[in-house]
Scaffold this motif. Sequence first.
Motif, PDB file in Angstrom:
ATOM      1  N   ASP A  51      34.746  18.766  -4.877  1.00 51.07           N
ATOM      2  CA  ASP A  51      34.779  17.533  -4.097  1.00 51.07           C
ATOM      3  C   ASP A  51      33.715  17.501  -3.004  1.00 51.07           C
ATOM      4  O   ASP A  51      33.373  18.524  -2.416  1.00 51.07           O
ATOM      5  N   THR A  52      33.228  16.300  -2.756  1.00 55.80           N
ATOM      6  CA  THR A  52      32.265  16.054  -1.697  1.00 55.80           C
ATOM      7  C   THR A  52      33.003  15.395  -0.535  1.00 55.80           C
ATOM      8  O   THR A  52      33.717  14.415  -0.751  1.00 55.80           O
ATOM      9  N   PRO A  53      32.834  15.914   0.682  1.00 53.82           N
ATOM     10  CA  PRO A  53      33.507  15.308   1.831  1.00 53.82           C
ATOM     11  C   PRO A  53      33.181  13.822   1.961  1.00 53.82           C
ATOM     12  O   PRO A  53      32.036  13.404   1.775  1.00 53.82           O
ATOM     13  N   GLN A  55      34.226  11.461  -0.014  1.00 50.11           N
ATOM     14  CA  GLN A  55      34.340  10.764  -1.286  1.00 50.11           C
ATOM     15  C   GLN A  55      35.683  11.083  -1.924  1.00 50.11           C
ATOM     16  O   GLN A  55      36.322  12.077  -1.599  1.00 50.11           O
ATOM     17  N   SER A  57      38.442  12.346  -4.480  1.00 45.22           N
ATOM     18  CA  SER A  57      38.540  13.587  -5.249  1.00 45.22           C
ATOM     19  C   SER A  57      38.316  13.319  -6.731  1.00 45.22           C
ATOM     20  O   SER A  57      38.735  12.291  -7.266  1.00 45.22           O
TER      21      SER A  57
END
Length: 73
Positions: A51-53, A55, A57
């Motif tokens: 996961d990108t902070p 955004q 999940s």
Amino acid sequence: QKEFALLEFLLRNKGKVARRTRIIEKVWDIHYDHDNSVIDVYINALRKKLDTPGQASLIITVRGVGYKIEDQA
């Protein structure tokens, strides 16, 4: 190894809800539905890696059922 197998299973079933019991059967190759909290541990580990902070999940929890992966918009 199990993280990769879990991710592969979810990706092969993209767009479908993977029930917790089915995940245990297919990824861990056991028939055990009493305490499958081990799935949560592996899902959390995958989320930390993927996961990108800020955004959504990649792995979506379907409460009371299981998990799924859907195409990102």
